[in-house]
Write a protein that holds these residues in place. Structure first.
Motif, PDB file in Angstrom:
ATOM      1  N   HIS A  23       0.835  -1.204   0.000  1.00  0.00           N
ATOM      2  CA  HIS A  23       0.000   0.000   0.000  1.00  0.00           C
ATOM      3  C   HIS A  23       0.870   1.255   0.000  1.00  0.00           C
ATOM      4  O   HIS A  23       0.559   2.245  -0.655  1.00  0.00           O
ATOM      5  CB  HIS A  23      -0.908   0.018   1.228  1.00  0.00           C
ATOM      6  CG  HIS A  23      -2.136  -0.821   1.068  1.00  0.00           C
ATOM      7  ND1 HIS A  23      -3.121  -0.526   0.167  1.00  0.00           N
ATOM      8  CD2 HIS A  23      -2.525  -1.959   1.688  1.00  0.00           C
ATOM      9  CE1 HIS A  23      -4.068  -1.439   0.250  1.00  0.00           C
ATOM     10  NE2 HIS A  23      -3.730  -2.327   1.159  1.00  0.00           N
ATOM     11  N   LEU A  48       3.869   1.530  -1.253  1.00  0.00           N
ATOM     12  CA  LEU A  48       4.423   1.707  -2.599  1.00  0.00           C
ATOM     13  C   LEU A  48       3.378   2.300  -3.532  1.00  0.00           C
ATOM     14  O   LEU A  48       3.667   3.186  -4.334  1.00  0.00           O
ATOM     15  CB  LEU A  48       4.901   0.357  -3.152  1.00  0.00           C
ATOM     16  CG  LEU A  48       6.090  -0.280  -2.453  1.00  0.00           C
ATOM     17  CD1 LEU A  48       6.438  -1.595  -3.122  1.00  0.00           C
ATOM     18  CD2 LEU A  48       7.281   0.646  -2.450  1.00  0.00           C
ATOM     19  N   PHE A  49       2.141   1.817  -3.405  1.00  0.00           N
ATOM     20  CA  PHE A  49       1.053   2.340  -4.223  1.00  0.00           C
ATOM     21  C   PHE A  49       0.847   3.826  -3.934  1.00  0.00           C
ATOM     22  O   PHE A  49       0.743   4.644  -4.854  1.00  0.00           O
ATOM     23  CB  PHE A  49      -0.220   1.547  -3.929  1.00  0.00           C
ATOM     24  CG  PHE A  49      -1.465   2.186  -4.472  1.00  0.00           C
ATOM     25  CD1 PHE A  49      -1.626   2.375  -5.834  1.00  0.00           C
ATOM     26  CD2 PHE A  49      -2.487   2.591  -3.621  1.00  0.00           C
ATOM     27  CE1 PHE A  49      -2.777   2.956  -6.342  1.00  0.00           C
ATOM     28  CE2 PHE A  49      -3.627   3.178  -4.114  1.00  0.00           C
ATOM     29  CZ  PHE A  49      -3.782   3.362  -5.477  1.00  0.00           C
ATOM     30  N   LEU A  96       2.958   5.918  -2.768  1.00  0.00           N
ATOM     31  CA  LEU A  96       4.105   6.658  -3.288  1.00  0.00           C
ATOM     32  C   LEU A  96       3.974   6.846  -4.798  1.00  0.00           C
ATOM     33  O   LEU A  96       4.135   7.959  -5.321  1.00  0.00           O
ATOM     34  CB  LEU A  96       5.395   5.883  -2.947  1.00  0.00           C
ATOM     35  CG  LEU A  96       6.719   6.459  -3.418  1.00  0.00           C
ATOM     36  CD1 LEU A  96       6.908   7.856  -2.872  1.00  0.00           C
ATOM     37  CD2 LEU A  96       7.866   5.563  -2.979  1.00  0.00           C
ATOM     38  N   GLY A  97       3.634   5.763  -5.483  1.00  0.00           N
ATOM     39  CA  GLY A  97       3.550   5.849  -6.935  1.00  0.00           C
ATOM     40  C   GLY A  97       2.363   6.666  -7.399  1.00  0.00           C
ATOM     41  O   GLY A  97       2.482   7.486  -8.313  1.00  0.00           O
ATOM     42  N   ALA A  98       1.205   6.439  -6.791  1.00  0.00           N
ATOM     43  CA  ALA A  98      -0.016   7.053  -7.291  1.00  0.00           C
ATOM     44  C   ALA A  98      -0.207   8.468  -6.765  1.00  0.00           C
ATOM     45  O   ALA A  98      -0.386   9.407  -7.539  1.00  0.00           O
ATOM     46  CB  ALA A  98      -1.214   6.184  -6.920  1.00  0.00           C
ATOM     47  N   LEU A 126       3.674  10.746  -6.352  1.00  0.00           N
ATOM     48  CA  LEU A 126       4.349  11.064  -7.606  1.00  0.00           C
ATOM     49  C   LEU A 126       3.374  11.362  -8.747  1.00  0.00           C
ATOM     50  O   LEU A 126       3.341  12.462  -9.270  1.00  0.00           O
ATOM     51  CB  LEU A 126       5.268   9.904  -8.000  1.00  0.00           C
ATOM     52  CG  LEU A 126       6.371   9.600  -6.976  1.00  0.00           C
ATOM     53  CD1 LEU A 126       7.188   8.415  -7.432  1.00  0.00           C
ATOM     54  CD2 LEU A 126       7.246  10.823  -6.773  1.00  0.00           C
ATOM     55  N   ALA A 127       2.537  10.382  -9.115  1.00  0.00           N
ATOM     56  CA  ALA A 127       1.693  10.553 -10.295  1.00  0.00           C
ATOM     57  C   ALA A 127       0.702  11.698 -10.120  1.00  0.00           C
ATOM     58  O   ALA A 127       0.496  12.502 -11.020  1.00  0.00           O
ATOM     59  CB  ALA A 127       0.961   9.247 -10.596  1.00  0.00           C
TER      60      ALA A 127
END
Lengths: 330, 431
Positions: free
Chosen positions: B257, B259-260, B262-264, B267-268
Motif C-alpha cells: 500500500h 508503494l502504491f 508513493l507511486g499514485a 508522484l503521479a
C-alpha cells in the motif's frame, strides 16, 4: 429502531411547516435516487479499481520512467531477472557492481513465516477450539474480546516490544550475542497472527452444525473425541483458511519484522541468526534509494513479488472457504 | 478381638438379596470375621460355596448385627455402604460408588482389613451393605474418557492462556517502564531536540488528522460499496470478481500500500509527501475492512424487513435509507470505529507518503490545534515510536515506552468503545 421509523410517518407531529419541510427533504432525497444508486454502484466497483491500480502503479514505478509525459521502459532491459530470482547477494549500494538477488530476502521471509506459523498454528487452533467448544457465556465473550484487542495492537508497537522487551530476554535465555533475530521476529509475528487464526478458526468451528456434535455425543464420544474425530474433519477447510490468512498476515507484516528480525540480508542458518524479509527491505531502503534509480525500481519489483505472493495465498484461502460454502449448500 | 465381639451381644447375619431368589437367604455367624469370610466364599454358607458374587445389577449383600432372637435384617440401619462392579478389570478401587472394587473376595479382604483396623464397628441393628454397582454410573472406560476430556480441556486452556498471559505481562511491563515519562506535560508538550525531550503533542495531533482525513474518505466509499455488494449486486461473475478484489485488497501487505501511495498519490498525482497523500493511502488500506463489516451488518437485517417495505410501495433506495441503514447503523459504526484504531496504528503506509521524522508544531495559538495543512508533512505517533527507537540513538527509554503506551492506550480505548457499542446494541436488538 424499526419502530422509530414507523413513528416518523405517523401524522402526529405538531407544526405543518416542519412537516412540509420534511416532505421537501424526503422528496429531494428520493429524487436523487438515480444519482445515489450510481454512486453506490461506483463505490462497489472501486474495490476492483483499487486492486488494479495498486498493481498498475507499482508496476509502472518498477518498469517505466516518466519523462516529458511519456513512458520509457527502463528496468526491462537492464535488470538481470535470472540474478534477481536466483542470487543470494543483495548488494544494492555496492560501488563495484550492484547486485539485486532476492533469494536471501525470500529465505528470510520464509524462515520467519514458517517459524512463526509453527508457533501460531497449534496455539491459535487450540485457542479457537477452547473458545468455541470448551467454554460458554461470560468466559467465552471475555476471551473473544481479549483476542480482538490482541489484534488491535499496532505492528510498530509489536516491533518495539520485540526490540525492547523480547530482545534482551532472548540474549539472557539463549546466550546469543544479538536479541533481534529469526526467533524474536517469529515470536512477535506468531502473537500478531494468532488473532486472525483464532477468529477465523472459531468461525469455521461454529459453522459445523450442532447436530454433528449431538450425534457424536449420543454415540458416546467424549468432547475431545468430538473435536478430534468430528469437528476437525468437518471444519478442515475453514481451519485451513484460517492458517492461510495467518500466513498471509505473516508474509505481509512490515514494521514488526523490520524492527525485530535483525536486518541482515543473508540466508539464516538457525533460529538465532538475524535475517531480513522482503517487506523490511522495502521499508528500510526506500527512503535512501535515489528516485528513479535501479535500486528504487527493484524495490518496487519486490513489492510486485510480495503482492503476487499474498494475492496467491489469499486466493487459495478464498477458494478453500468457497469450497466449504458450496459443499454446505449442496 | 474376641472380647470386643462378645461385648457386642448378638450375632452376625449375612443376607443375600439376589434377583430371582425367593425367600430369605441368610445365615448366622458368631463373629463379623466369619461372616465376611463366608461372603468371600471361604467359609460355609448354607451349603453353597458363595452367597452371591454380585455379577448382576442391583444385587446386594448385607452383613447385619442382630440380637439372637431377630432374624430379619431389613430393620437394620445401614452404617457402611460399599460397591462392587464385576465388569471392571484390574484390582483397584476403594469401594466407593465412583471407584468400586472389582469382585466380592477383594471387597471382603478390604472389609476385613478395615475391621482389623477398628474402622468398622457395627453396633446392634446396624449393617454393612455391599452392593453391585448401579447402572448409569461411570465405568472405568467412561472415566478414562472423562479424564482424557479433562486433559484436552486443560491443554486447550493452557494454549489460550499462553496467548493471553504474555500479552498482559508485556503490556504491564511497558506501562511500568513508561510510568516515569507519563504525565500531562508528556502528552501536551511539543517534542524537542528530535524527540529526545519534551512530549508527543505534534505526533498525537498528526495521528488525529491522518485518521480523520482517511476516514472521511474511506467511510462513505466503503459503506456505499458495502451497500452495493449486499443490496444491489446479483450473484454473477462480475460481482464475484468484486468480492475477490475486496478479499485481496484486505490481504495486500501494508508496505505494498505504501508503494502504491508513493507511486499514485505522491508522484503521479503530484501531491508530494503530504497529509493528503498519506491519508489517501491509509483510506485505501482501510477500505476493504469497512466494506466487509458494512456488508455483514447489512446482511444481518432480516429479509422480511425489506420485503415489508417493498410491499408498502417503497423503492429500493427508500427501503435502504429508511429501513436497512437505520437497522444496521450499529454494525456499520463498529466496523468504522475499528478502522480508526487500525489507521492510528499503521506505520508502513505513511513512511514514504507523508510522515515526517521531526516536525514540531507551534507552541500555542491556532497552530497548536490546527498545525497541518493538506499539503504539509505530518508527524504521527506510530512513526514517532519507530523514529525514537530505531533512528535516534539517545532517546530516553522512558520516552520510548511512554510513546508506545500512549499509542496502545489510544488504540485499545477506541477498540473498547467499539466493543462496548456492539455489546450494548446487541443487547437491544429486537430480532
Amino acid at each position: 429502531m424499526a419502530s422509530s421509523n414507523v413513528a416518523d410517518v405517523r401524522p402526529n407531529r405538531k407544526g405543518s411547516a416542519f412537516q412540509s419541510f420534511r416532505q421537501l427533504v424526503d422528496s429531494v432525497i428520493d429524487a436523487c435516487e438515480p444519482i445515489v444508486e450510481w454512486m453506490i454502484r461506483l463505490s462497489g466497483w472501486s474495490a476492483i479499481v483499487f486492486v488494479l491500480a495498486i498493481f498498475a502503479f507499482v508496476f509502472a514505478q518498477a518498469f517505466f520512467v516518466f519523462e516529458n509525459d511519456s513512458m520509457i521502459p527502463s528496468l526491462w532491459t537492464k535488470l538481470d531477472f535470472v540474478e534477481f530470482f536466483t542470487s543470494v547477494k543483495w548488494r544494492p549500494t555496492s560501488v563495484v557492481r550492484e547486485q539485486y538477488g532476492i533469494v536471501a530476502l525470500l529465505a528470510g521471509t520464509g524462515a520467519v513465516t514458517v517459524t512463526s506459523m509453527l508457533i501460531a498454528v497449534p496455539l491459535g487452533l487450540g485457542a479457537a477450539v477452547y473458545v468455541s467448544e470448551f467454554c460458554h457465556g461470560k468466559t467465552k465473550e471475555t476471551l473473544k474480546i481479549i483476542i480482538e484487542l490482541l489484534a488491535a495492537i499496532p505492528s510498530v508497537v509489536w516491533g518495539f516490544i520485540g526490540v525492547a522487551v523480547l530482545g534482551p530476554l532472548i540474549i539472557d535465555v539463549t546466550g546469543s550475542p544479538i536479541g533481534v533475530n529469526v526467533l524474536n521476529a517469529s515470536l512477535i509475528l506468531a502473537l500478531m497472527s494468532v488473532p486472525v487464526i483464532v477468529s477465523v478458526g472459531e468461525d469455521s468451528l461454529k459453522a459445523v452444525p450442532d447436530s454433528y456434535r449431538e450425534a457424536a455425543e449420543a454415540l458416546g464420544a467424549s468432547k475431545w473425541e468430538v473435536v478430534y474425530r468430528v469437528l476437525f474433519p468437518a471444519a478442515k477447510n475453514g481451519l485451513l483458511a484460517a492458517v492461510l490468512l495467518g500466513v498471509g498476515r505473516a508474509i505481509g507484516e512490515t514494521m514488526a519484522v523490520l524492527m525485530a528480525s535483525g536486518h541482515k540480508a543473508q540466508i539464516p542458518g538457525g533460529l538465532l541468526d538475524p535475517a531480513r524479509t522482503l517487506t523490511a527491505t522495502i521499508a528500510a531502503e526506500m527512503g535512501e534509494a535515489p528516485r528513479g534509480g535501479d535500486h528504487y525500481r527493484v524495490l518496487f519489483l519486490i513489492g510486485i513479488v510480495l503482492f503476487a505472493l499474498t494475492f496467491l495465498v489469499n486466493l487459495i484461502a478464498d477458494v478453500v472457504v468457497k469450497g466449504i460454502k458450496g459443499k454446505q449448500n449442496g | 478381638m474376641a472380647d470386643a465381639n462378645r461385648s457386642q451381644a448378638g450375632c452376625y447375619v449375612v443376607h443375600s438379596a439376589e434377583k430371582g431368589t425367593a425367600g430369605p437367604n441368610f445365615q448366622r455367624f458368631p463373629t463379623m470375621e466369619e461372616a465376611v469370610s463366608a461372603v468371600a466364599g471361604q467359609g460355609s454358607f448354607n451349603g453353597h460355596q458363595q452367597p452371591s458374587n454380585l455379577t448382576k445389577s442391583n444385587n446386594s449383600l448385607v452383613i447385619a448385627h442382630l440380637s439372637n432372637e431377630q432374624s430379619d435384617a431389613s430393620q437394620c440401619r445401614p452404617r457402611h455402604r460399599f460397591y462392587v462392579d464385576t465388569h471392571l478389570l484390574g484390582s483397584g478401587g476403594d469401594g466407593t460408588e465412583r471407584d468400586p472394587w472389582p469382585d466380592v473376595p477383594t471387597a471382603a479382604k478390604h472389609i476385613l482389613s478395615m475391621a482389623g483396623d477398628g474402622k468398622l464397628n457395627l453396633r446392634p441393628n446396624e449393617q454393612i451393605v455391599i452392593e453391585s454397582r448401579k447402572m448409569f454410573t461411570a465405568t472405568r472406560l467412561e472415566k478414562k474418557k472423562m479424564r482424557s476430556q479433562r486433559i484436552a480441556k486443560g491443554v486447550f486452556f493452557c494454549m489460550t492462556l499462553s496467548l493471553v498471559i504474555p500479552v498482559f505481562a508485556i503490556l504491564g511491563y511497558l506501562f511500568v517502564q513508561a510510568w516515569p515519562a507519563l504525565s500531562w506535560d508528556f502528552v501536551t508538550l511539543n517534542p524537542k531536540r528530535m524527540g529526545t525531550e519534551g512530549g508527543i503533542w505534534a505526533p498525537l495531533v498528526g495521528t488525529f488528522f491522518l485518521v480523520l482525513m482517511s476516514l472521511l474518505m474511506a467511510a462513505p466509499v466503503g459503506v456505499m460499496a458495502g451497500v452495493y455488494l449486499n443490496e444491489y449486486a446479483k450473484d454473477n461473475w462480475f460481482n464475484r470478481i468484486i468480492n475477490l478484489a475486496v478479499v485481496n485488497l484486505a490481504g495486500v501487505p501494508s508496505i505494498v500500500h505504501a508503494l502504491f501511495g508513493l507511486g499514485a498519490f505522491v508522484l503521479a498525482a503530484g501531491m508530494g509527501k503530504s497529509l493528503l497523500a498519506a491519508s489517501l493511502t491509509l483510506s485505501v488500506m482501510t477500505l476493504p475492512v469497512i466494506i466487509t463489516s458494512t456488508r455483514e451488518a447489512l446482511a444481518a437485517v432480516p429479509k422480511s424487513f425489506r420485503e415489508a417495505c417493498w410491499n408498502m410501495g417503497a423503492t429500493k433506495w427508500q427501503t435502504i435509507r429508511t429501513i436497512v441503514l437505520p437497522n444496521s447503523i450499529s454494525g456499520i459504526l463498529t466496523g468504522v470505529i475499528l478502522q480508526v484504531a487500525r489507521a492510528a496504528g499503521e506505520t508502513a503506509p505513511i513512511i514514504f507518503t507523508g510522515a515526517a521524522i521531526f516536525l514540531p508544531v507551534e507552541d500555542n495559538g491556532v497552530g497548536y490545534w490546527l498545525p497541518y495543512t493538506l499539503k504539509s508533512e505530518v508527524m504521527a505517533l506510530s512513526m514517532h515510536l519507530y523514529t525514537l527507537r530505531e533512528q535516534i540513538n539517545n532517546a530516553p527509554l522512558a520516552m520510548q515506552y511512554g510513546t508506545a503506551v500512549v499509542l496502545i492506550g489510544l488504540v485499545l480505548s477506541v477498540n473498547s468503545v467499539s466493543i462496548a457499542l456492539r455489546v450494548y446494541l446487541r443487547s437491544r436488538k429486537k430480532w
